[in-house]
Scaffold this motif. Sequence first.
Motif, short mmCIF file in Angstrom:
data_model
loop_
_atom_site.label_atom_id
_atom_site.label_comp_id
_atom_site.label_asym_id
_atom_site.label_seq_id
_atom_site.Cartn_x
_atom_site.Cartn_y
_atom_site.Cartn_z
N PHE A 807 0.94 -1.26 0.01
CA PHE A 807 -0.04 0.09 0.01
C PHE A 807 0.88 1.39 -0.01
N THR A 808 0.49 2.14 -1.14
CA THR A 808 1.05 3.47 -0.94
C THR A 808 0.20 4.39 -0.75
N GLY A 809 0.19 5.31 0.14
CA GLY A 809 -0.91 6.31 0.52
C GLY A 809 -1.22 6.67 1.96
N ARG A 810 -2.13 7.19 2.17
CA ARG A 810 -2.59 7.78 3.57
C ARG A 810 -3.49 6.80 4.39
N PHE A 811 -4.52 6.11 3.56
CA PHE A 811 -5.37 5.37 4.36
C PHE A 811 -6.03 4.31 3.46
N ALA A 812 -5.98 3.26 4.01
CA ALA A 812 -6.78 2.04 3.31
C ALA A 812 -7.24 0.80 4.13
N ILE A 813 -8.13 -0.03 3.64
CA ILE A 813 -8.75 -1.01 4.72
C ILE A 813 -8.71 -2.01 3.86
#
Length: 853
Positions: A807-813
């Motif tokens: 994952f690249t980024g700020r927020f994920a589920i």
Amino acid sequence: MLITKDIKPWFSLVKTAVGICCLSFSTLALSSSSQAAEIERPSIWVKNSERAAILEKIQSEPWAKSLFDELKKRADLVAVQGNKKRRNSLEALPLIWFEDKSLPPVLPTFRHKDGGSKEQLTQVVKTLQDGVDCGVLYYLTQETKYATCGSDILFTYINALKQMKVHKDGAMNSGWMFPTDHLYEARVIGAQLPIIYDFVAPYLNSGGQVYDLASAKLTNFDFPTAQGVFGTYVWLALNKGLLDSNWPVLESSSLVHNILALDDSQQIQKFIPYYTHIDTKNQASLKKVAQHFVNKGDIWPESFQYSRHVAGFTVYLMTLLDRYDPSLKLGAKYPNIPGAFTSYYNLEYPNDESPYIGDGHRTYKIDYADLENSLLLAKLNNNKQQEEYFTTYLASSIKSGLYDRGHLHSRSYGASPYFSPLQLLWSVNKIQSKTEMDVTPPRPRTTRLEFAGMNIQRNISKKDPVKNSLMAFVAGGSYIHGHASGMDMELYGQGHVLGVDGGKGTYRTDIHENYYRLFSAHNTVISNGASASKGDWINLGINRVKSELMEPAAGDAGVSPKHSFSTSSFFDEYNLVAPAQHERTLALIKLDETKGYYLDIFRAKSNTPNQYHDYVYHNIGDKLSITSNNQGVDLVADPDRYQDSAKLQWITTGQRGYKHPGWHFFDEVKTKSRSDQQYEATFTASKLGDKNISMRALIPAGLDIEISQVKAPKAYGGSAPYNKKPLPTFLLRHQGEAWNNPYAVAYESITEGENYAIQSVERIQVNGVFKGVKVGIKLSGKSLTQYILTQENGQERYQDKKLGIDFTGRFAIVTLDHKQQPTEMYLGNGSYLLYKQHKVTANPKTNSGYLKL
């Protein structure tokens, strides 16, 4: 109590910086005799030319007939005939006689030490409202008893006021009958007198006489004195207010009414611009007020009850003046002001309660009179879109039984002008719509209220939405009647706001100013035991909470039906030890139509070697139990823990100093020694219904904290009876920065008989840096695992090669079933999210995406 004789000549022209004057009796005596014939009265609320149509409305519309009957019944209680009865009616007032009984009596002064009582004030306000009712009934029926009722009341007040001191050289808010509170006086006295005069003037001009209490005889009305009173209230409104606040709007009904009560048409034309577009140093014009309604959906930037009043009073005056002078076209110039009434609904919880911010309230009734005025204003200005909206909304409200046009609104004897008869006089005959509107439509999933620094997030359930829906907000800002809250949060669950803001207390009391308005009454983080405010409104200024990220963006539908998040930031600039930087990520995670939870991640750091930070959370309930791995945690009495703020100075003069952060009001403090173990904090409320309601906070292991349990003062915004009970609260203290490894708390509520879905919460860390949490879930007998990933910036990458997450980024589920197979992948903000062979690539416009498998 007797008042010594003090009748001085009316003060002569008093020039101000803008050339406005307080008009003398002698000046207005000339204008009254020479110009009165130019003005046909009544002319403020209605004109004689409208009377026939209003009478026809009463005859043809059952709702109007019902209003007329109620108004007449009320007026008939005070519209008496015969000198003895007229005197007895006036003697219900709290009259104060001079030693020389040949002089007319005065009335008490109010809202200051040794002033009149609350009961006396109620009678003074009630009598003026009776006078307005009588004036309206005289206009409609032409029966003399109503004219004498209104005229006697008006004459008695005019005689009293002319013998009372006008505090023209006093402080900012000095007045007349209210020596230190013109703001109050303008609404309950100044706004009503001109309306009575406008309605009874035809009777008085035709030779009708008034009852004089001093001589016990009928006498001619004193027009010059009355005109002097109206001129003085104009002067007070323009010179005794507070510019950058809601005060000018609250005083404007008095200003406009008294201008229109002047019998010199040239003076009316001179002064009306001081409402429409010319500001003074003490009074804002409509043009200035409208600067807060630049965009569609804007509301007045104060806590909600003040905001609603501003919209309501302003729409009323716009409607009044567009009726009085159709060339003004105020409704066409400022359509976003009535448009504000469509905005408040979109701020509410699923149970129709409002977020508690600042000196607000939890619930507000819909004021249908404001909507009727908005409809009329739209018609006057040919605004077809608003006309259709308000027509359809009102028609649908009537059809659904929410609104009954046939009953007068209950009277209020508090600080508000009296407008009730306008329900009959102004309301259109029929409200009919070709279409039907859902008066409770779905609210947007996210909303941003900029002045309050507020991000609202919702996830509404299709099954019993009031009980099962999720909603939360993060907010904080500096505005009038705002609080030094830091980055505040409220959480909704099981049909109630459970994680509550403290609300407000009684103004000017110690607990209100040194607790409810400060950080410790809010669900926030306090840094260095010293988060504080400075400047702006009464020295409660804080930096506005910024919205860093929000998915869905305000007003958007969102990419996932189950997930949303916001990241907000706050700079605790006025911290008494050292400024601190805060960042809060709040996620709403729906599992099915009955289950869901919140994840709160709070980062905090301060540039001081001995920094520490306290995470504060209040929840309504009868008890709070703190456990670890289902075992009770030993908490030790810790009475001195939060007492340092009690030693600070409360400087009441100019409200220049408070006892920040206010937590010395916490009681029964108990603390567990520092540990990095896992905790559960469970709040249970047994009096919200037939079954217990609980909110559980799961605090994962891996951060050294001291956990404390306290009883906070009652929360005024809590559901009854918890608005009258101490508020269970826990605090988490971490020594050192809490940025790389922040606070993380998962919140889930249930009703008795249900099971919690969350089974476990674990931190995900890489080289001591927090990357999110792993949540174990049991839903309908099946196990799920959710990896909730959050990083400081969009370029950071998280990889778990063994698990297969990239994952690249700020927020994920990433949601996995019991076989570790993905069921859902949510990219809240970032470039991409990969789980084994499954990938979500962000939409380049929104940096978000969703995949259901």
